[in-house]
Design an enzyme around this catalytic site. Structure first.
Site, PDB file in Angstrom:
ATOM      1  N   ASP A  57      -4.659 -12.901  -3.550  1.00 59.60           N
ATOM      2  CA  ASP A  57      -3.840 -12.470  -4.615  1.00 59.60           C
ATOM      3  C   ASP A  57      -4.018 -13.693  -5.780  1.00 59.60           C
ATOM      4  O   ASP A  57      -4.535 -14.548  -5.878  1.00 59.60           O
ATOM      5  CB  ASP A  57      -2.325 -12.718  -3.973  1.00 59.60           C
ATOM      6  CG  ASP A  57      -1.346 -11.792  -4.725  1.00 59.60           C
ATOM      7  OD1 ASP A  57      -1.909 -10.802  -5.561  1.00 59.60           O
ATOM      8  OD2 ASP A  57      -0.276 -11.701  -4.784  1.00 59.60           O
ATOM      9  N   GLU A  63      -3.316 -13.588   0.918  1.00 61.76           N
ATOM     10  CA  GLU A  63      -2.166 -12.878   1.217  1.00 61.76           C
ATOM     11  C   GLU A  63      -2.530 -11.898   2.415  1.00 61.76           C
ATOM     12  O   GLU A  63      -3.567 -11.162   2.467  1.00 61.76           O
ATOM     13  CB  GLU A  63      -1.622 -11.724   0.105  1.00 61.76           C
ATOM     14  CG  GLU A  63      -0.470 -11.090   0.366  1.00 61.76           C
ATOM     15  CD  GLU A  63       0.357 -10.221  -0.959  1.00 61.76           C
ATOM     16  OE1 GLU A  63       0.962  -9.530  -0.562  1.00 61.76           O
ATOM     17  OE2 GLU A  63       0.178 -11.038  -1.851  1.00 61.76           O
ATOM     18  N   THR A  66       1.079  -6.690   6.796  1.00 61.25           N
ATOM     19  CA  THR A  66       0.932  -6.280   8.077  1.00 61.25           C
ATOM     20  C   THR A  66       0.612  -4.773   8.200  1.00 61.25           C
ATOM     21  O   THR A  66       0.720  -4.098   7.025  1.00 61.25           O
ATOM     22  CB  THR A  66       2.303  -6.629   9.005  1.00 61.25           C
ATOM     23  OG1 THR A  66       3.303  -5.438   8.246  1.00 61.25           O
ATOM     24  CG2 THR A  66       2.740  -7.744   8.953  1.00 61.25           C
TER      25      THR A  66
END
Length: 452
Positions: A57, A63, A66
């Site tokens: 990121d 980053e 999920t």
């Protein structure tokens, strides 16, 4: 919605030191971390076999997002699987450094602030229906989210002009608006950018960016579980008292600076209430609502932990939750360390403890030291977490994405995926659009896989 899609995105802090001195810039460390990812994914922005997204990121923060989960336990498991995936990249990167003759240790922190005062986030995603006004949803949620740090903050020692203070939340100091479409510049509580990653006529994605990243599994469960219950009440039309705050941005800092939960904050109607009272109001409505509706074992666990945490704050008996709630676990850890070494809260050694709690390397991080000693409660099992590194949730769209990626990689086919598209980069450029995040079986995807 009785069945909801959840997702968590965590940005990680990164540094490389040698005998305490900075060795590589964050950009350089990130390049080492992602070298393996880039070698097989040809990009530092990839989707994995478990349906998750891993990328670099802004500001060199790794980053992990999920995959879509439709239950809270899956979400906790996949959030931890993200930590393990990044820990694997860290170990690899350290080997590579040694091979290149660079001595130094790489650190990845699942926290929300660095020593320079920069903040990076934990973003929560909740699928909501298009029906109803989004502004009403935000109005009811903001007082809840401003005071929610009392039950699931990660805790932080904050240096202020009047000395060091122990705060509930890492993120509170960095929030500047209530509702906005920005995520970095102004940092709102709720981000309104309308990207549902689903059928836009039916769904909307609520993007909450005010929360802390949690190490303790029950804290993650409570953070998302309590918010889900409040959303369910709003969706069901439960009449909730107007708890609008006069100034949510000032209030979020005032709440964070008061772990007793008793400081009065001004409401929009001119009255005053404490964070504890506001949370107790939401909890009591939630208990009534779920008594009528009936509930499952996981929701019961959320309600029980919510009630116990508020009781711990109200009575001052933090032992009620000192194995489950991050800010309490860390506070106990810091206070014991200070007492042992006779240190003020402002000591650099205390700041080190604060940071080391969030170290994701299991042989080094303080949270994981407590886990090994059996001093924290769990929601997930290590075997579940290990499996989730390569296996998607089986009841959502993530299963389709994960299966597609696995087959394409095994057959060495060139492909492109995002949250809704699955595409084979062959002559035909065949693409399947998966707009329903609840759908885990799809003939079109099976055909696409069979054609490889």
């Amino acid at each position: 919605m009785d069945r909801r899609i959840f997702g968590l995105e965590n940005e990680y802090g990164v540094t490389c030191t040698f005998h305490g001195q900075r060795r590589l810039s964050p950009d350089e460390v990130a390049r080492y971390l992602f070298r393996r990812v880039v070698s097989w994914g040809r990009s530092s922005n990839v989707f994995l076999r478990n349906g998750a997204r891993l990328y670099l990121d802004v500001g060199s923060h790794p980053e992990y997002a999920t995959p879509e989960c439709d239950n809270l336990v899956d979400l906790v498991v996949h959030d931890k699987a993200g930590e393990r995936t990044l820990e694997g990249l860290l170990v690899d990167a350290e080997h590579r450094l040694r091979e290149e003759g660079i001595t130094g240790d790489i650190y990845l922190f699942k926290n929300n602030t660095d020593s320079a005062g920069n903040s990076y986030g934990c973003h929560e995603n909740y699928l909501v229906t298009r029906q109803g006004e989004f502004s009403r949803l935000a109005d009811v949620l903001i007082p809840f989210l401003v005071t929610r740090q009392l039950i699931c903050g990660a805790g932080k020692v904050l240096a202020t002009p009047r000395g060091a203070v122990y705060c509930l939340s890492q993120r509170a100091e960095h929030i500047w608006e209530g509702v906005s479409s920005a995520t970095t510049r102004s940092r709102p509580i709720i981000n309104t950018r309308d990207e549902p990653h689903a059928d836009a006529e039916r769904f909307r994605r609520l993007h909450v960016i005010v929360g802390d990243s949690n190490m303790a599994e029950p804290s993650t469960l409570l953070k998302v579980g309590s918010t889900d219950i409040v959303l369910r009440m709003i969706e069901a039309g439960v009449v909730l008292r107007d708890l609008s705050l006069e100034n949510p941005i000032r209030a979020i800092r005032e709440v964070s600076h008061d772990p007793t939960g008793r400081r009065r904050i001004r409401m929009a109607n001119g009255r005053e209430a404490s964070a504890l009272e506001i949370q107790e109001e939401y909890l009591s409505k939630a208990q009534e609502f779920l008594e009528r509706r009936g509930t499952d074992a996981v929701t019961k666990r959320v309600l029980d932990l919510w009630e116990r945490t508020l009781r711990a704050v109200r009575t001052g008996d933090l032992s009620l939750v000192d194995r489950e709630i991050d800010w309490v676990i860390k506070y106990r850890l810091i206070e014991a360390y200070r007492a042992r070494h006779d240190l003020p809260l402002s000591s650099p050694r205390v700041a080190q403890i604060d940071l080391a709690y969030h170290d994701v390397k299991r042989t080094r991080g303080l949270y994981y030291l407590l886990e090994r000693k059996g001093a924290v409660e769990r929601v997930a099992h290590d075997v579940q977490i290990f499996e989730a590194k390569s296996t998607p949730p089986q009841t959502t769209r993530a299963r389709l994405r994960g299966e597609f990626i696995r087959h394409a990689q095994e057959k060495r086919r060139d492909f492109t995926v995002d949250w809704v598209h699955l595409k084979l980069n062959d002559q035909a450029q065949r693409t399947v659009l998966c707009k329903d995040p609840f759908r885990s079986v799809d003939e079109r995807v099976e055909k696409l896989i069979a054609s490889m």
